[in-house]
Motif scaffolding. Structure first.
Motif, PDB file in Angstrom:
ATOM      1  N   ILE A 103       0.849  -1.197   0.000  1.00  0.00           N
ATOM      2  CA  ILE A 103       0.000   0.000   0.000  1.00  0.00           C
ATOM      3  C   ILE A 103       0.882   1.242   0.000  1.00  0.00           C
ATOM      4  N   GLU A 104       0.678   2.113  -0.970  1.00  0.00           N
ATOM      5  CA  GLU A 104       1.506   3.311  -1.101  1.00  0.00           C
ATOM      6  C   GLU A 104       1.022   4.453  -0.206  1.00  0.00           C
ATOM      7  N   ASN A 105      -0.278   4.528   0.035  1.00  0.00           N
ATOM      8  CA  ASN A 105      -0.837   5.611   0.847  1.00  0.00           C
ATOM      9  C   ASN A 105      -0.539   5.343   2.324  1.00  0.00           C
ATOM     10  N   PRO A 106       0.302   6.153   2.967  1.00  0.00           N
ATOM     11  CA  PRO A 106       0.657   5.876   4.371  1.00  0.00           C
ATOM     12  C   PRO A 106      -0.527   5.988   5.322  1.00  0.00           C
ATOM     13  N   PHE A 107      -1.466   6.891   5.037  1.00  0.00           N
ATOM     14  CA  PHE A 107      -2.643   7.032   5.896  1.00  0.00           C
ATOM     15  C   PHE A 107      -3.506   5.778   5.822  1.00  0.00           C
ATOM     16  N   LEU A 108      -3.702   5.262   4.615  1.00  0.00           N
ATOM     17  CA  LEU A 108      -4.471   4.030   4.444  1.00  0.00           C
ATOM     18  C   LEU A 108      -3.751   2.852   5.080  1.00  0.00           C
ATOM     19  N   ARG A 109      -2.442   2.808   4.935  1.00  0.00           N
ATOM     20  CA  ARG A 109      -1.667   1.711   5.524  1.00  0.00           C
ATOM     21  C   ARG A 109      -1.811   1.701   7.046  1.00  0.00           C
ATOM     22  N   THR A 110      -1.757   2.884   7.649  1.00  0.00           N
ATOM     23  CA  THR A 110      -1.932   2.974   9.101  1.00  0.00           C
ATOM     24  C   THR A 110      -3.328   2.525   9.510  1.00  0.00           C
ATOM     25  N   GLN A 121     -12.514   0.712  17.892  1.00  0.00           N
ATOM     26  CA  GLN A 121     -12.906   1.714  16.907  1.00  0.00           C
ATOM     27  C   GLN A 121     -12.688   3.133  17.415  1.00  0.00           C
ATOM     28  N   GLU A 122     -12.950   3.359  18.698  1.00  0.00           N
ATOM     29  CA  GLU A 122     -12.768   4.709  19.237  1.00  0.00           C
ATOM     30  C   GLU A 122     -11.312   5.151  19.128  1.00  0.00           C
ATOM     31  N   GLU A 123     -10.404   4.231  19.411  1.00  0.00           N
ATOM     32  CA  GLU A 123      -8.986   4.571  19.315  1.00  0.00           C
ATOM     33  C   GLU A 123      -8.564   4.757  17.860  1.00  0.00           C
ATOM     34  N   ILE A 124      -9.117   3.947  16.963  1.00  0.00           N
ATOM     35  CA  ILE A 124      -8.800   4.100  15.538  1.00  0.00           C
ATOM     36  C   ILE A 124      -9.206   5.488  15.062  1.00  0.00           C
ATOM     37  N   MET A 125     -10.444   5.887  15.384  1.00  0.00           N
ATOM     38  CA  MET A 125     -10.924   7.193  14.947  1.00  0.00           C
ATOM     39  C   MET A 125     -10.128   8.317  15.590  1.00  0.00           C
ATOM     40  N   SER A 126      -9.738   8.132  16.848  1.00  0.00           N
ATOM     41  CA  SER A 126      -8.957   9.161  17.529  1.00  0.00           C
ATOM     42  C   SER A 126      -7.605   9.359  16.850  1.00  0.00           C
ATOM     43  N   ILE A 127      -6.946   8.263  16.516  1.00  0.00           N
ATOM     44  CA  ILE A 127      -5.630   8.351  15.869  1.00  0.00           C
ATOM     45  C   ILE A 127      -5.748   8.961  14.477  1.00  0.00           C
ATOM     46  N   LEU A 128      -6.717   8.491  13.703  1.00  0.00           N
ATOM     47  CA  LEU A 128      -6.862   8.992  12.335  1.00  0.00           C
ATOM     48  C   LEU A 128      -7.313  10.451  12.321  1.00  0.00           C
ATOM     49  N   ASN A 129      -8.223  10.814  13.223  1.00  0.00           N
ATOM     50  CA  ASN A 129      -8.648  12.214  13.302  1.00  0.00           C
ATOM     51  C   ASN A 129      -7.482  13.125  13.682  1.00  0.00           C
ATOM     52  N   HIS A 221     -10.903  11.377   4.770  1.00  0.00           N
ATOM     53  CA  HIS A 221     -12.210  11.092   5.363  1.00  0.00           C
ATOM     54  C   HIS A 221     -12.840   9.855   4.723  1.00  0.00           C
ATOM     55  N   MET A 222     -12.644   9.705   3.427  1.00  0.00           N
ATOM     56  CA  MET A 222     -13.151   8.510   2.766  1.00  0.00           C
ATOM     57  C   MET A 222     -12.492   7.260   3.345  1.00  0.00           C
ATOM     58  N   ILE A 223     -11.180   7.335   3.556  1.00  0.00           N
ATOM     59  CA  ILE A 223     -10.463   6.194   4.124  1.00  0.00           C
ATOM     60  C   ILE A 223     -10.946   5.906   5.541  1.00  0.00           C
ATOM     61  N   MET A 224     -11.210   6.944   6.316  1.00  0.00           N
ATOM     62  CA  MET A 224     -11.723   6.740   7.674  1.00  0.00           C
ATOM     63  C   MET A 224     -13.080   6.055   7.648  1.00  0.00           C
ATOM     64  N   GLU A 225     -13.937   6.468   6.717  1.00  0.00           N
ATOM     65  CA  GLU A 225     -15.244   5.820   6.592  1.00  0.00           C
ATOM     66  C   GLU A 225     -15.074   4.344   6.247  1.00  0.00           C
ATOM     67  N   GLY A 226     -14.187   4.063   5.297  1.00  0.00           N
ATOM     68  CA  GLY A 226     -13.945   2.672   4.924  1.00  0.00           C
ATOM     69  C   GLY A 226     -13.312   1.875   6.043  1.00  0.00           C
ATOM     70  N   THR A 227     -12.484   2.516   6.852  1.00  0.00           N
ATOM     71  CA  THR A 227     -11.840   1.822   7.967  1.00  0.00           C
ATOM     72  C   THR A 227     -12.863   1.373   9.001  1.00  0.00           C
ATOM     73  N   ILE A 228     -13.834   2.229   9.291  1.00  0.00           N
ATOM     74  CA  ILE A 228     -14.880   1.852  10.245  1.00  0.00           C
ATOM     75  C   ILE A 228     -15.695   0.680   9.711  1.00  0.00           C
ATOM     76  N   LEU A 229     -16.024   0.721   8.422  1.00  0.00           N
ATOM     77  CA  LEU A 229     -16.757  -0.400   7.825  1.00  0.00           C
ATOM     78  C   LEU A 229     -15.918  -1.673   7.863  1.00  0.00           C
ATOM     79  N   LEU A 230     -14.620  -1.522   7.650  1.00  0.00           N
ATOM     80  CA  LEU A 230     -13.724  -2.679   7.716  1.00  0.00           C
ATOM     81  C   LEU A 230     -13.693  -3.255   9.128  1.00  0.00           C
ATOM     82  N   ALA A 231     -13.647  -2.382  10.124  1.00  0.00           N
ATOM     83  CA  ALA A 231     -13.628  -2.844  11.513  1.00  0.00           C
ATOM     84  C   ALA A 231     -14.942  -3.507  11.901  1.00  0.00           C
TER      85      ALA A 231
END
Length: 278
Positions: A103-110, A121-129, A221-231
């Motif tokens: 994965i080339e996108n570091p934000f998506l990789r994280t 999920q709360e910690e994921i959103m906190s870190i990404l936000n 923000h799109m990646i964050m939305e997808g991350t929550i769905l993934l979780a």
């Protein structure tokens, strides 16, 4: 190459030069070294006083982005999230780790790494936000420097005008009318230089950087939305369709579309249902 930037610069310079040629008997009088020195030198000096050198070094490197056309791999990011969802549903966590290296996108990789590590999920959103806020603060500060320079340039143009007016009034009763005309030219040209630098160079650069930040934040923000769905262990098809509508809606917002009916008409009808695995 960002074609809109190149066209804007060419058209702006062409209009200025053409208006001078068509309206002036001697276009050369619009070239005034002392006036340009006052505006450019004063603006740079005030900017150096206002901001630390470390910030200025980063900002001037950002000017290159104004001329560069950046492609955001949104479709690739959506595909990576859908693939991660497929592997997660199968319980193939080893392949998720292998996918992270590609994965080339570091934000998506994280984001995917946090989900793979079963982070709440709360910690994921906190870190990404936090990362989104950091990017916004950093890039808004960079754009703010150019907004500040856009304010300084006309101010130093007015300073040059005052200097020229003082010199002109001092010599108005003297025998040398050429000196009076020269001082008057300096007085007027510095104002012109300040307006051109402010409205053709500094403000457009600041706005361009702000628009770049908006686009980058939209992708995050799109990646964050997808991350929550993934979780939440949503299916790959559901994640893909949800993110497609999310991207469409935010692109409309960036273009200034505010019609709710137009946005809703673009959204797939089956978003409320979990799609099958693809």
């Amino acid at each position: 190459m960002n074609i809109s930037t190149v066209i804007g610069i060419i058209v702006g310079i062409a209009l200025i030069v053409l208006s001078i040629i068509l309206s002036s008997v001697q276009p050369g009088v619009y070239v005034n070294g002392p006036g340009l020195l006052v505006v450019v030198g004063g603006t740079l000096a005030a900017t150096l006083i206002s901001f630390p050198m470390a910030e200025l070094q980063q900002v001037f490197r950002m000017v290159g982005y104004v001329f560069r056309h950046e492609e955001y791999s949104i479709r690739q990011d959506v595909t990576e999230l859908a693939n991660a969802a497929r592997l997660r549903m199968r319980g193939d966590f080893a392949r998720i780790e292998d996918q992270l290296d590609r994965i080339e996108n570091p934000f998506l990789r994280t984001a995917i790494q946090l989900v793979a590590d079963d982070t709440p999920q709360e910690e994921i959103m906190s870190i990404l936000n936090w990362r989104v806020r950091r990017l916004q603060e950093r890039e808004q500060a960079q754009a703010h420097i150019f907004h500040t320079m856009a304010a300084y340039a006309p101010a130093f143009g007015m300073f040059g005008t005052l200097v020229g007016m003082v010199n002109m009034l001092y010599d108005v009763n003297g025998p040398d009318l050429m000196s009076t005309g020269h001082n008057m030219a300096v007085a007027l040209m510095t104002t012109l230089y300040g307006l051109i630098l402010s409205n053709l160079i500094f403000k457009p650069i600041a706005i361009k950087l702000e628009r770049r930040t908006e686009a980058r934040v939209m992708v995050m923000h799109m990646i964050m939305e997808g991350t929550i769905l993934l979780a939440e262990n949503r299916s790959p098809a559901f994640i893909r369709e949800t993110l497609k509508s999310f991207v469409t809606q935010h692109e409309d917002e960036l273009r200034g579309v505010r019609s709710e009916e137009d946005v809703l008409s673009r959204m797939p009808a089956n978003l409320s249902k979990d799609g099958g695995e693809s």
